[in-house]
Design an enzyme around this catalytic site. Structure first.
Site, mmCIF file in Angstrom:
data_model
loop_
_atom_site.group_PDB
_atom_site.id
_atom_site.type_symbol
_atom_site.label_atom_id
_atom_site.label_comp_id
_atom_site.label_asym_id
_atom_site.label_seq_id
_atom_site.Cartn_x
_atom_site.Cartn_y
_atom_site.Cartn_z
ATOM 1 N N GLY A 197 51.641 -7.801 17.646
ATOM 2 C CA GLY A 197 52.311 -7.002 16.609
ATOM 3 C C GLY A 197 53.786 -6.849 16.943
ATOM 4 O O GLY A 197 54.429 -5.861 16.601
ATOM 5 N N GLY A 249 56.710 -5.887 14.452
ATOM 6 C CA GLY A 249 56.625 -4.615 13.733
ATOM 7 C C GLY A 249 57.549 -3.566 14.335
ATOM 8 O O GLY A 249 58.225 -3.808 15.337
ATOM 9 N N MET A 278 56.776 -0.758 15.900
ATOM 10 C CA MET A 278 56.372 -0.380 17.259
ATOM 11 C C MET A 278 56.568 -1.538 18.238
ATOM 12 O O MET A 278 56.980 -1.333 19.374
ATOM 13 C CB MET A 278 54.900 0.079 17.260
ATOM 14 N N THR A 283 46.043 2.327 14.390
ATOM 15 C CA THR A 283 45.239 3.399 13.798
ATOM 16 C C THR A 283 44.697 2.905 12.453
ATOM 17 O O THR A 283 44.996 1.792 12.031
ATOM 18 C CB THR A 283 46.087 4.662 13.567
ATOM 19 N N ALA A 337 44.578 5.228 22.192
ATOM 20 C CA ALA A 337 45.137 6.537 21.842
ATOM 21 C C ALA A 337 45.778 6.456 20.463
ATOM 22 O O ALA A 337 46.500 5.504 20.157
ATOM 23 C CB ALA A 337 46.185 6.953 22.872
ATOM 24 N N ASN A 384 47.971 8.423 19.611
ATOM 25 C CA ASN A 384 49.370 8.817 19.798
ATOM 26 C C ASN A 384 49.692 8.772 21.289
ATOM 27 O O ASN A 384 48.983 9.368 22.092
ATOM 28 C CB ASN A 384 49.603 10.222 19.244
ATOM 29 N N HIS A 439 54.806 11.148 7.514
ATOM 30 C CA HIS A 439 55.282 9.887 8.082
ATOM 31 C C HIS A 439 56.163 9.153 7.073
ATOM 32 O O HIS A 439 56.155 9.470 5.883
ATOM 33 C CB HIS A 439 54.098 8.986 8.480
ATOM 34 N N LYS A 455 54.189 3.656 5.965
ATOM 35 C CA LYS A 455 52.895 3.795 6.658
ATOM 36 C C LYS A 455 51.749 3.426 5.715
ATOM 37 O O LYS A 455 51.734 3.841 4.557
ATOM 38 C CB LYS A 455 52.725 5.216 7.197
ATOM 39 N N GLY A 492 46.453 8.598 12.690
ATOM 40 C CA GLY A 492 45.517 8.634 13.816
ATOM 41 C C GLY A 492 45.645 9.941 14.591
ATOM 42 O O GLY A 492 44.644 10.488 15.084
HETATM 43 P P1 NAD Z 1 54.392 -2.443 11.242
HETATM 44 O O1 NAD Z 1 53.770 -2.754 9.911
HETATM 45 O O2 NAD Z 1 55.867 -2.236 11.333
HETATM 46 O O3 NAD Z 1 54.030 -3.626 12.280
HETATM 47 C C1 NAD Z 1 52.808 -4.263 12.375
HETATM 48 C C2 NAD Z 1 53.063 -5.690 12.848
HETATM 49 O O4 NAD Z 1 51.801 -6.310 13.092
HETATM 50 C C3 NAD Z 1 53.797 -6.550 11.797
HETATM 51 O O5 NAD Z 1 54.851 -7.269 12.423
HETATM 52 C C4 NAD Z 1 52.701 -7.486 11.288
HETATM 53 O O6 NAD Z 1 53.214 -8.768 10.896
HETATM 54 C C5 NAD Z 1 51.828 -7.603 12.518
HETATM 55 N N1 NAD Z 1 50.468 -8.034 12.222
HETATM 56 C C6 NAD Z 1 49.723 -7.803 11.111
HETATM 57 N N2 NAD Z 1 48.507 -8.376 11.248
HETATM 58 C C7 NAD Z 1 48.483 -8.967 12.456
HETATM 59 C C8 NAD Z 1 47.510 -9.702 13.166
HETATM 60 N N3 NAD Z 1 46.286 -9.952 12.649
HETATM 61 N N4 NAD Z 1 47.815 -10.146 14.407
HETATM 62 C C9 NAD Z 1 49.036 -9.902 14.952
HETATM 63 N N5 NAD Z 1 50.013 -9.210 14.317
HETATM 64 C C10 NAD Z 1 49.729 -8.761 13.084
HETATM 65 O O7 NAD Z 1 53.599 -1.193 11.804
HETATM 66 P P2 NAD Z 1 54.041 -0.188 12.973
HETATM 67 O O8 NAD Z 1 54.727 0.991 12.394
HETATM 68 O O9 NAD Z 1 54.683 -0.953 14.082
HETATM 69 O O10 NAD Z 1 52.597 0.317 13.445
HETATM 70 C C11 NAD Z 1 51.600 -0.586 13.904
HETATM 71 C C12 NAD Z 1 50.311 0.169 14.174
HETATM 72 O O11 NAD Z 1 50.510 1.106 15.225
HETATM 73 C C13 NAD Z 1 49.814 0.998 12.974
HETATM 74 O O12 NAD Z 1 48.406 0.984 12.974
HETATM 75 C C14 NAD Z 1 50.348 2.385 13.273
HETATM 76 O O13 NAD Z 1 49.629 3.412 12.645
HETATM 77 C C15 NAD Z 1 50.171 2.418 14.782
HETATM 78 N N6 NAD Z 1 51.006 3.386 15.518
HETATM 79 C C16 NAD Z 1 50.425 3.999 16.571
HETATM 80 C C17 NAD Z 1 51.167 4.853 17.362
HETATM 81 C C18 NAD Z 1 50.516 5.458 18.574
HETATM 82 O O14 NAD Z 1 51.175 6.202 19.336
HETATM 83 N N7 NAD Z 1 49.230 5.167 18.814
HETATM 84 C C19 NAD Z 1 52.509 5.112 17.073
HETATM 85 C C20 NAD Z 1 53.091 4.470 15.978
HETATM 86 C C21 NAD Z 1 52.320 3.596 15.207
#
Ligand code: NAD
Length: 243
Positions: free
Chosen positions: A9, A12, A14, A77, A99, A101, A132, A136, A142
């Site tokens: 990912g 993205g 994160m 999440t 987690a 978060n 958010h 999102k 989550g």
């Molecule tokens: P985002 O949409 O900006 O990024 C997601 C990335 O994953 C994109 O670049 C997308 O192309 C890629 N992707 C999609 N399908 C894929 C696959 N099958 N294989 C590989 N890559 C793939 O999202 P984000 O804001 O970076 O958040 C990503 C995830 O993390 C979400 O589920 C979000 O809720 C979660 N998140 C968790 C926390 C935490 O602390 N646990 C914090 C922030 C976000």
């Protein structure tokens, strides 16, 4: 020697925050993968996987982690209850930190919410509000889902108690319901409030994230903590020693 991380990912929000924080955390990224890349082609070289892609990728990644005996940090999440049941079973077979978060402040909010839910009885109505950014894709967050789980555990309630938003003629609020409200807009990184409202007073516990770096640093810390541990499902409370 720095640990080698396979980041899934990576393009993205994160993923980019993790890439920016990696070298300060003493971590090297041996593979930065995104949609369309084949994780199996890169997994052998890494010490640990960090995934912040999509909930749809979790099962396949856990199966690969198990097959290649690699620890995995899951940050995504939005898993359905059905997905979660299947995944929890798999996640226990590898070293896994999962987690909703990764921030230290939020993990303290979890602990404070547990304590407040235990001390304040059912005459204190509980409502959870999260906000958010407009991009999102899942709701509630989550983190909100974890807060709700904690409240349900302490109050001995099931998910039937949850009220997602309210509209129309709802009738009076019952003492056993837990309201959950998801606001979306702008570039808000992540706000969470747990409200305990009685007749005559209200307690609000609020956490506001202003920079994704907190989740990125937390997930890198989790990855370092996880390398060398035995199979098992851990959370950020384990990583931070809050249990
Ligand atoms: P985002 O949409 O900006 O990024 C997601 C990335 O994953 C994109 O670049 C997308 O192309 C890629 N992707 C999609 N399908 C894929 C696959 N099958 N294989 C590989 N890559 C793939 O999202 P984000 O804001 O970076 O958040 C990503 C995830 O993390 C979400 O589920 C979000 O809720 C979660 N998140 C968790 C926390 C935490 O602390 N646990 C914090 C922030 C976000």
């Amino acid at each position: 020697m720095s640990i080698k991380v396979l980041l899934n990912g990576s393009r993205g929000r994160m993923g980019q925050a993790i890439a920016a924080a990696a070298s300060d955390a003493g971590v090297s990224l041996c593979a930065c993968l995104d949609a369309g890349d084949v994780v199996a082609d890169h997994i052998a070289a890494c010490d640990v996987i960090i995934d912040f892609s999509t909930h749809r990728a979790t099962e396949g990644l856990l199966e690969l982690a198990l097959a290649h005996k690699k620890p995995i940090v899951i940050g995504t999440t939005g898993h359905s209850a059905e997905e979660k049941t299947r995944l929890l079973n798999l996640a226990q077979k590898v070293p896994c930190v999962w987690a909703g978060n990764f921030s230290i402040g939020v993990n303290l909010l979890f602990a404070l919410t547990r304590r407040a839910s235990a001390i304040l009885g059912s005459d204190y109505d509980v409502e959870v509000v999260e906000m958010h950014h407009r991009f999102k894709k899942d709701a509630p967050s989550g983190t909100a889902a974890r807060l709700l789980e904690i409240i349900m555990e302490e109050r001995k309630l099931t998910s039937e108690a949850l009220r997602h938003g309210r509209e129309g003629i709802t009738g009076e609020r019952t003492p056993t319901e837990i309201g959950i409200h998801a606001l979306r807009g702008g570039d808000v990184v992540g706000d969470h409030t747990v409200m305990f409202a009685a007749l005559g007073e209200r307690l609000e516990l609020t956490h506001k994230a202003s920079d994704r770096g907190i989740f990125a640093r937390g997930s890198l810390r989790a990855a370092q903590w996880l390398v060398g541990r035995g199979a098992g499902l851990y959370d950020m409370q384990d990583v931070l020693g809050l249990k």
